[in-house]
Design a protein around this motif. Structure first.
Motif, mmCIF file in Angstrom:
data_model
loop_
_atom_site.group_PDB
_atom_site.id
_atom_site.type_symbol
_atom_site.label_atom_id
_atom_site.label_comp_id
_atom_site.label_asym_id
_atom_site.label_seq_id
_atom_site.Cartn_x
_atom_site.Cartn_y
_atom_site.Cartn_z
ATOM 1 N N SER A 1 -20.126 15.063 -6.409
ATOM 2 C CA SER A 1 -20.001 15.097 -7.861
ATOM 3 C C SER A 1 -19.081 13.966 -8.296
ATOM 4 N N VAL A 2 -19.447 13.319 -9.408
ATOM 5 C CA VAL A 2 -18.705 12.173 -9.906
ATOM 6 C C VAL A 2 -17.964 12.579 -11.184
ATOM 7 N N PRO A 3 -16.638 12.626 -11.194
ATOM 8 C CA PRO A 3 -15.932 12.851 -12.454
ATOM 9 C C PRO A 3 -16.282 11.761 -13.456
ATOM 10 N N PHE A 4 -16.467 12.139 -14.718
ATOM 11 C CA PHE A 4 -16.805 11.100 -15.690
ATOM 12 C C PHE A 4 -15.648 10.139 -15.905
ATOM 13 N N ASN A 5 -14.408 10.598 -15.677
ATOM 14 C CA ASN A 5 -13.266 9.685 -15.734
ATOM 15 C C ASN A 5 -13.301 8.771 -14.515
ATOM 16 N N ILE A 6 -13.153 7.490 -14.717
ATOM 17 C CA ILE A 6 -13.004 6.560 -13.594
ATOM 18 C C ILE A 6 -11.515 6.337 -13.390
ATOM 19 N N ALA A 7 -11.048 6.541 -12.173
ATOM 20 C CA ALA A 7 -9.621 6.509 -11.910
ATOM 21 C C ALA A 7 -9.338 5.775 -10.606
ATOM 22 N N CYS A 8 -8.262 4.991 -10.605
ATOM 23 C CA CYS A 8 -7.951 4.163 -9.438
ATOM 24 C C CYS A 8 -7.233 4.929 -8.344
ATOM 25 N N GLY A 9 -6.504 5.998 -8.718
ATOM 26 C CA GLY A 9 -5.741 6.755 -7.734
ATOM 27 C C GLY A 9 -4.415 6.142 -7.372
ATOM 28 N N ARG A 10 -4.070 5.006 -7.990
ATOM 29 C CA ARG A 10 -2.888 4.255 -7.587
ATOM 30 C C ARG A 10 -1.834 4.145 -8.693
ATOM 31 N N CYS A 11 -2.254 4.233 -9.945
ATOM 32 C CA CYS A 11 -1.316 4.015 -11.054
ATOM 33 C C CYS A 11 -0.475 5.261 -11.315
ATOM 34 N N ARG A 12 0.503 5.115 -12.183
ATOM 35 C CA ARG A 12 1.388 6.238 -12.492
ATOM 36 C C ARG A 12 0.607 7.446 -13.012
ATOM 37 N N ASN A 13 -0.307 7.203 -13.952
ATOM 38 C CA ASN A 13 -1.020 8.338 -14.538
ATOM 39 C C ASN A 13 -1.889 9.054 -13.519
ATOM 40 N N CYS A 14 -2.588 8.306 -12.669
ATOM 41 C CA CYS A 14 -3.398 8.947 -11.632
ATOM 42 C C CYS A 14 -2.529 9.777 -10.700
ATOM 43 N N LYS A 15 -1.368 9.256 -10.334
ATOM 44 C CA LYS A 15 -0.481 9.993 -9.436
ATOM 45 C C LYS A 15 0.076 11.244 -10.088
ATOM 46 N N GLU A 16 0.085 11.272 -11.425
ATOM 47 C CA GLU A 16 0.527 12.459 -12.158
ATOM 48 C C GLU A 16 -0.656 13.341 -12.562
ATOM 49 N N ARG A 17 -1.830 13.083 -11.969
ATOM 50 C CA ARG A 17 -3.073 13.860 -12.183
ATOM 51 C C ARG A 17 -3.608 13.706 -13.600
ATOM 52 N N GLN A 18 -3.240 12.643 -14.283
ATOM 53 C CA GLN A 18 -3.786 12.359 -15.597
ATOM 54 C C GLN A 18 -4.874 11.305 -15.465
ATOM 55 N N THR A 19 -5.917 11.665 -14.744
ATOM 56 C CA THR A 19 -6.954 10.702 -14.378
ATOM 57 C C THR A 19 -7.828 10.276 -15.551
ATOM 58 N N GLY A 20 -7.734 10.969 -16.678
ATOM 59 C CA GLY A 20 -8.471 10.549 -17.868
ATOM 60 C C GLY A 20 -7.868 9.348 -18.548
ATOM 61 N N ILE A 21 -6.653 8.981 -18.156
ATOM 62 C CA ILE A 21 -5.988 7.820 -18.773
ATOM 63 C C ILE A 21 -5.444 6.898 -17.684
ATOM 64 N N CYS A 22 -6.282 6.629 -16.696
ATOM 65 C CA CYS A 22 -5.938 5.652 -15.656
ATOM 66 C C CYS A 22 -5.607 4.317 -16.303
ATOM 67 N N LEU A 23 -4.626 3.643 -15.747
ATOM 68 C CA LEU A 23 -4.131 2.396 -16.336
ATOM 69 C C LEU A 23 -4.786 1.147 -15.774
ATOM 70 N N ASN A 24 -5.625 1.280 -14.749
ATOM 71 C CA ASN A 24 -6.113 0.096 -14.041
ATOM 72 C C ASN A 24 -7.612 -0.152 -14.111
ATOM 73 N N VAL A 25 -8.366 0.661 -14.838
ATOM 74 C CA VAL A 25 -9.820 0.540 -14.783
ATOM 75 C C VAL A 25 -10.450 0.034 -16.085
ATOM 76 N N ASN A 26 -9.660 -0.082 -17.126
ATOM 77 C CA ASN A 26 -10.173 -0.537 -18.422
ATOM 78 C C ASN A 26 -9.157 -1.482 -19.041
ATOM 79 N N PRO A 27 -9.480 -2.770 -19.151
ATOM 80 C CA PRO A 27 -8.519 -3.725 -19.707
ATOM 81 C C PRO A 27 -8.143 -3.455 -21.163
ATOM 82 N N ALA A 28 -9.001 -2.713 -21.889
ATOM 83 C CA ALA A 28 -8.777 -2.532 -23.326
ATOM 84 C C ALA A 28 -7.793 -1.416 -23.647
#
Length: 409
Positions: A101-128
């Motif tokens: 299953s693919v979460p609709f959120n794309i997440a890097c797993g490396r940034c602060r937000n991903c490490k805090e389980r806030q994968t809907g607001i990953c900091l590294n996958v969308n430049p905008a």
């Protein structure tokens, strides 16, 4: 593996088309909606999936109605379940042949937000802006999965692998809801404070609202009430034990009082978002309606879960404020009642494994709750049109026949 690919693309307001497109590679190519800074991004950490099931979402419908700045040719689809057919050289734990299953959120797993389980607001996958998704406007330009094949980056982190392939295929129609609407509905119910014995009001009986209602039941709510203007959708909510409020017939408070003996609930979920309509027959669009009504019916000290989509740009907004996502919300009422407001994308990864276990062990029948309806990839334009006209169905596209003959049970 290589070859052709077919995918559903947005053409113009009210129109989608199934097009022949390029087979995906482990590099993000230039194309409609791709952020310039993401062009050429190499994904050695990614995989190519053969799409087993992919769903039409209400969020897709916002784009297809022309209510966003989506460009022509954008390949749609962020609800994806598939089989791995190719993996990048940096993928360690996902194997070819895995059903995932693919979460609709794309997440890097490396940034602060991903490490805090806030994968809907990953900091590294969308430049905008923080957060990205497949096949969605202003979300980085990652190609959508309403297709035969799709590329998924950061596979080891993002993908939920089902250990038993046969069991996963048997429950595929339910498991395809894990990519978005089931976790999103569950997130709405959780952030609204739903618990054992709660009374819960869900605004909106579309697929996310129905998923939120089923989630509230799973969380132990005593009474779940669903409100909508659409009689067919209200009937679907009643089919699995919900009470209903017909918003063409009297106020929400009065109808809740008839059900509960009081006009307030413990928790409420906004599963409608920015295309909300005023209550009553032949009502006009009024985007703050749901938020304001929920503040009216939630008890003092309660909470609002708001998974319904609100946008910063709406070309079809009813006025200039609405076109920039500026709504006339009765914040003073919410403040006076000490309400909690919980908004934003659902962090799917926070919930999807637990919900998968509930599905696989028959604790919930989410496909039946949302009236999952299987159609072919080529039938996608019809599915979009019927969904736009209020059909009480969750359309599931079946690109490779994995769901042939399957019905929600």
């Amino acid at each position: 593996m290589s070859g052709g690919n077919k995918a559903v693309a947005y053409i113009k307001p009210g129109e989608v088309e199934v097009r022949s497109t390029d087979y995906p590679t482990l590099e993000l190519q230039d194309g409609p909606g791709v952020a310039p800074a993401n062009v050429g991004r190499t994904c050695r950490h990614g995989v190519i999936l053969k799409v087993l099931a992919t769903n039409i979402c209400g969020s897709d419908q916002h784009m297809v109605r022309g209510r966003t700045t989506a460009p022509e040719g954008l390949v749609l689809g962020h609800e994806i379940t598939g089989e791995v057919v190719e993996r990048g050289p940096d993928v360690e734990f996902i194997e070819v042949g895995d059903v995932v299953s693919v979460p609709f959120n794309i997440a890097c797993g490396r940034c602060r937000n991903c490490k805090e389980r806030q994968t809907g607001i990953c900091l590294n996958v969308n430049p905008a802006r923080p957060g990205a998704a497949y096949g969605y406007v202003d979300m980085g330009g990652w190609v959508g999965g309403q297709a035969e094949y799709v590329m998924v980056p950061y596979a080891d982190f993002n993908l939920l692998r089902f250990p038993d392939r046969d069991a996963a295929r048997e429950k595929l129609l339910d498991l395809t809801m894990l990519s978005d609407i089931f976790p999103t509905g569950f997130h709405g119910a959780v952030t609204a404070g739903t618990g054992v014995g709660s009374t819960v009001y869900v605004a909106g009986a579309g697929p996310v609202g129905l998923a939120a209602a089923a989630s509230a039941q799973l969380l132990g709510a005593a009474v779940v009430i669903v409100g909508d203007l659409n009689a067919e959708r209200l009937a679907q909510a009643r089919s699995f034990g919900c009470e209903t409020v017909d918003l063409t017939q009297g106020t929400v408070e009065d109808q809740i009082a008839q059900i509960l003996g009081e006009p307030e609930v413990d928790a409420a979920v906004d599963a409608v978002g920015f295309e909300a309509r005023a209550h009553g027959r032949d009502s006009e669009e009024a985007p703050a309606t749901v938020l304001n009504s929920l503040m009216g019916v939630v008890r003092a000290g309660g909470a609002l879960g708001i998974p319904g989509l609100y946008v910063t740009e709406d070309p079809g907004g009813v006025d200039q404020d609405a076109r920039t996502g500026t709504l006339k919300v009765r914040l003073g009422l919410g403040w006076a009642k000490s309400h909690q407001f919980n908004t934003g994308q659902c962090p799917v990864m926070k919930y999807h494994r637990g919900l998968a276990m509930a599905i696989l062990h028959d604790k919930v029948h989410i496909a039946k709750a949302v009236n999952a309806t299987v159609i072919t990839l080529d039938e996608a334009p019809r599915g979009y049109a019927e969904f736009d006209h209020g059909a009480s169905r969750k359309y599931v596209l079946n690109p490779h026949g994995a769901l042939d003959g399957v019905q929600a049970a």
